[in-house]
Design a protein around this motif. Structure first.
Motif, mmCIF file in Angstrom:
data_model
loop_
_atom_site.group_PDB
_atom_site.id
_atom_site.type_symbol
_atom_site.label_atom_id
_atom_site.label_comp_id
_atom_site.label_asym_id
_atom_site.label_seq_id
_atom_site.Cartn_x
_atom_site.Cartn_y
_atom_site.Cartn_z
ATOM 1 N N PRO A 22 15.704 -14.971 10.119
ATOM 2 C CA PRO A 22 14.842 -14.005 10.812
ATOM 3 C C PRO A 22 14.821 -12.673 10.067
ATOM 4 C CG PRO A 22 16.257 -15.163 12.364
ATOM 5 C CD PRO A 22 16.730 -15.545 10.990
ATOM 6 N N GLY A 23 13.659 -12.116 9.867
ATOM 7 C CA GLY A 23 13.539 -10.850 9.159
ATOM 8 C C GLY A 23 13.397 -10.998 7.659
ATOM 9 N N ALA A 24 13.542 -12.231 7.154
ATOM 10 C CA ALA A 24 13.457 -12.427 5.706
ATOM 11 C C ALA A 24 12.007 -12.385 5.247
ATOM 12 C CB ALA A 24 14.096 -13.765 5.329
ATOM 13 N N VAL A 25 11.810 -11.892 4.031
ATOM 14 C CA VAL A 25 10.495 -11.886 3.392
ATOM 15 C C VAL A 25 10.489 -12.967 2.323
ATOM 16 C CG1 VAL A 25 8.862 -10.561 1.996
ATOM 17 C CG2 VAL A 25 10.140 -9.430 3.836
ATOM 18 N N GLU A 26 9.520 -13.871 2.397
ATOM 19 C CA GLU A 26 9.375 -14.930 1.404
ATOM 20 C C GLU A 26 8.264 -14.555 0.429
ATOM 21 O OE1 GLU A 26 10.384 -19.076 3.326
ATOM 22 O OE2 GLU A 26 8.859 -18.062 4.522
ATOM 23 N N THR A 27 8.418 -14.952 -0.819
ATOM 24 C CA THR A 27 7.439 -14.593 -1.837
ATOM 25 C C THR A 27 6.798 -15.831 -2.439
ATOM 26 O OG1 THR A 27 9.116 -14.546 -3.581
ATOM 27 C CG2 THR A 27 8.656 -12.467 -2.443
ATOM 28 N N VAL A 28 5.559 -15.669 -2.861
ATOM 29 C CA VAL A 28 4.806 -16.715 -3.543
ATOM 30 C C VAL A 28 4.244 -16.101 -4.824
ATOM 31 C CG1 VAL A 28 2.909 -18.362 -3.426
ATOM 32 C CG2 VAL A 28 4.168 -17.761 -1.329
ATOM 33 N N ARG A 135 3.016 -14.663 11.158
ATOM 34 C CA ARG A 135 3.620 -13.646 10.307
ATOM 35 C C ARG A 135 2.514 -12.851 9.603
ATOM 36 N NH1 ARG A 135 7.895 -17.018 6.870
ATOM 37 N NH2 ARG A 135 6.449 -18.748 7.264
ATOM 38 N N LEU A 136 2.898 -11.813 8.884
ATOM 39 C CA LEU A 136 1.959 -11.054 8.070
ATOM 40 C C LEU A 136 1.989 -11.584 6.646
ATOM 41 C CD1 LEU A 136 2.572 -7.357 9.226
ATOM 42 C CD2 LEU A 136 0.753 -8.927 9.949
ATOM 43 N N VAL A 137 0.814 -11.668 6.041
ATOM 44 C CA VAL A 137 0.676 -12.177 4.680
ATOM 45 C C VAL A 137 0.131 -11.045 3.815
ATOM 46 C CG1 VAL A 137 -0.380 -13.924 3.213
ATOM 47 C CG2 VAL A 137 0.223 -14.481 5.586
ATOM 48 N N PHE A 138 0.961 -10.548 2.896
ATOM 49 C CA PHE A 138 0.577 -9.477 1.980
ATOM 50 C C PHE A 138 0.156 -10.110 0.657
ATOM 51 C CE2 PHE A 138 3.197 -7.488 5.097
ATOM 52 C CZ PHE A 138 2.835 -6.150 5.165
ATOM 53 N N LEU A 139 -1.143 -10.117 0.386
ATOM 54 C CA LEU A 139 -1.661 -10.640 -0.870
ATOM 55 C C LEU A 139 -1.784 -9.466 -1.842
ATOM 56 C CD1 LEU A 139 -2.919 -12.747 -2.729
ATOM 57 C CD2 LEU A 139 -5.082 -12.436 -1.502
ATOM 58 N N ASP A 140 -0.821 -9.348 -2.740
ATOM 59 C CA ASP A 140 -0.739 -8.210 -3.656
ATOM 60 C C ASP A 140 -1.334 -8.625 -4.996
ATOM 61 O OD1 ASP A 140 0.017 -6.131 -5.358
ATOM 62 O OD2 ASP A 140 1.906 -5.785 -4.305
ATOM 63 N N LEU A 141 -2.589 -8.234 -5.229
ATOM 64 C CA LEU A 141 -3.291 -8.633 -6.443
ATOM 65 C C LEU A 141 -3.019 -7.687 -7.606
ATOM 66 C CD1 LEU A 141 -6.665 -9.734 -4.820
ATOM 67 C CD2 LEU A 141 -4.835 -11.208 -5.707
ATOM 68 N N ALA A 142 -2.185 -6.681 -7.395
ATOM 69 C CA ALA A 142 -1.707 -5.839 -8.487
ATOM 70 C C ALA A 142 -0.418 -6.411 -9.068
ATOM 71 C CB ALA A 142 -1.489 -4.402 -8.018
ATOM 72 N N ARG A 143 0.491 -6.835 -8.197
ATOM 73 C CA ARG A 143 1.771 -7.393 -8.654
ATOM 74 C C ARG A 143 1.721 -8.900 -8.884
ATOM 75 N NH1 ARG A 143 6.429 -4.962 -4.824
ATOM 76 N NH2 ARG A 143 7.644 -6.301 -6.225
ATOM 77 N N GLY A 144 0.664 -9.543 -8.417
ATOM 78 C CA GLY A 144 0.546 -10.981 -8.606
ATOM 79 C C GLY A 144 1.511 -11.774 -7.749
ATOM 80 N N GLU A 145 1.528 -11.471 -6.459
ATOM 81 C CA GLU A 145 2.413 -12.213 -5.561
ATOM 82 C C GLU A 145 1.911 -12.104 -4.131
ATOM 83 O OE1 GLU A 145 6.304 -10.473 -5.789
ATOM 84 O OE2 GLU A 145 5.800 -8.827 -4.423
ATOM 85 N N ILE A 146 2.351 -13.061 -3.319
ATOM 86 C CA ILE A 146 2.179 -13.021 -1.874
ATOM 87 C C ILE A 146 3.546 -12.749 -1.266
ATOM 88 C CG2 ILE A 146 1.527 -14.341 0.177
ATOM 89 C CD1 ILE A 146 -0.128 -16.119 -1.791
ATOM 90 N N ARG A 147 3.584 -11.858 -0.285
ATOM 91 C CA ARG A 147 4.816 -11.632 0.481
ATOM 92 C C ARG A 147 4.539 -12.006 1.930
ATOM 93 N NH1 ARG A 147 4.135 -7.375 -2.837
ATOM 94 N NH2 ARG A 147 3.308 -6.014 -1.201
#
Length: 286
Positions: A22-28, A135-147
């Protein structure tokens, strides 16, 4: 096959698919070297395969041949259409356990379809933000990852949220696009590699800089070619808080809504709340 071997295998599988704390952030991690964002999907202990992370997809889709080869179950027939209409594609519903990048997938639903377009793009599927509903999905197209982060008051972005296009299971992430003082509701679509795409019927209403030219045919999921005309909008186009000056536009036969593609979104961060069907668009810094 011994009982100890079975116990060890079960333990390994359980460790592989262990849910995040719980509370963890997963990355793609994403590969952004091509026209569409690519993530790596691993089903069970199989080899990772390329899939498109497509914000214009209302659900997850797998190539039917790949799904069968991966041993995924057939949960019943499925008929899937495209935004431009035409004959629906016939496949089957399924579900899977595995990982998308470093994010754990447990019982995630998908539709398996015979899609030649996937083979042409050298991918085995299409996944979207709804994969991580709740959950919230942060699609970061500057860093090249999903959080993928827990949805809490601390993680919800400030600023205006934009509602999805419709209610129900086929709703898609939306944004307001302003052109020439008129507002249009649009989709945010990372599966579309261009700047802006619009219905052909809008080509006579836009403030264009010059005449339209013929473009290469567009192909949606069904692979059927559709007529495209290319032009350039004269002046400023506002996509939420993102500002585009004199952007290229493509008009496509059969499309029913304005579509904002990857070329316009590069460098931005898009935050999705699939459960509450809302989106935040954060422009590139600087």
């Amino acid at each position: 096959m011994t009982a100890s071997w079975l116990a060890a295998a079960a333990s390994t599988a359980a460790a592989f698919l262990q849910a995040p704390a719980p509370g963890a952030v997963e990355t793609v991690p994403l590969d952004l070297t091509g026209p569409r964002p690519i993530a790596m999907l691993q089903i069970g202990s199989g080899a990772p395969v390329r899939v498109i992370f497509d914000t214009g997809a209302s659900g997850n889709v797998l190539d039917a041949d790949f799904a069968r080869a991966a041993g995924l179950p057939d949960d019943g027939p499925a008929r899937v259409g495209t935004p431009a209409g035409g004959e629906p594609m016939i496949g089957f519903r399924t579900h899977l356990d595995g990982r998308l990048g470093n994010a754990v997938l447990g019982g995630v639903r998908a539709v398996a379809l015979p899609m030649g377009a996937m083979q042409q793009l050298n991918v085995r599927g299409v996944f979207g933000p709804s994969t991580f509903s709740g959950r919230l999905v942060f699609l970061d197209l500057a860093r090249g990852e999903i959080r993928v982060a827990p949805k809490t008051p601390a993680t919800i972005p400030s600023g205006q949220a934009h509602p999805y296009s419709e209610m129900g299971p086929r709703s898609l992430p939306g944004i307001e696009v302003e052109i020439g003082g008129r507002s249009h509701h649009a989709h945010l679509d990372t599966g579309q590699p261009g700047m802006l795409m619009m219905p052909m019927t809008m080509s006579t209403d836009m403030p264009l800089d010059g005449a339209l030219t013929d473009g290469p045919p567009a192909r949606l999921a069904d692979g059927v070619p559709r007529v495209v005309k290319i032009g350039r909008i004269r002046g400023t186009v506002r996509v939420g808080t993102l500002v585009l000056e004199n952007p290229e536009v493509r008009f496509m036969e059969g499309l029913n809504r304005v579509n904002v593609g990857m070329l316009a979104l590069r460098g931005s961060t898009i935050v999705f709340d699939p459960a509450e069907r809302r989106t935040w668009l954060i422009p590139p810094r600087g």
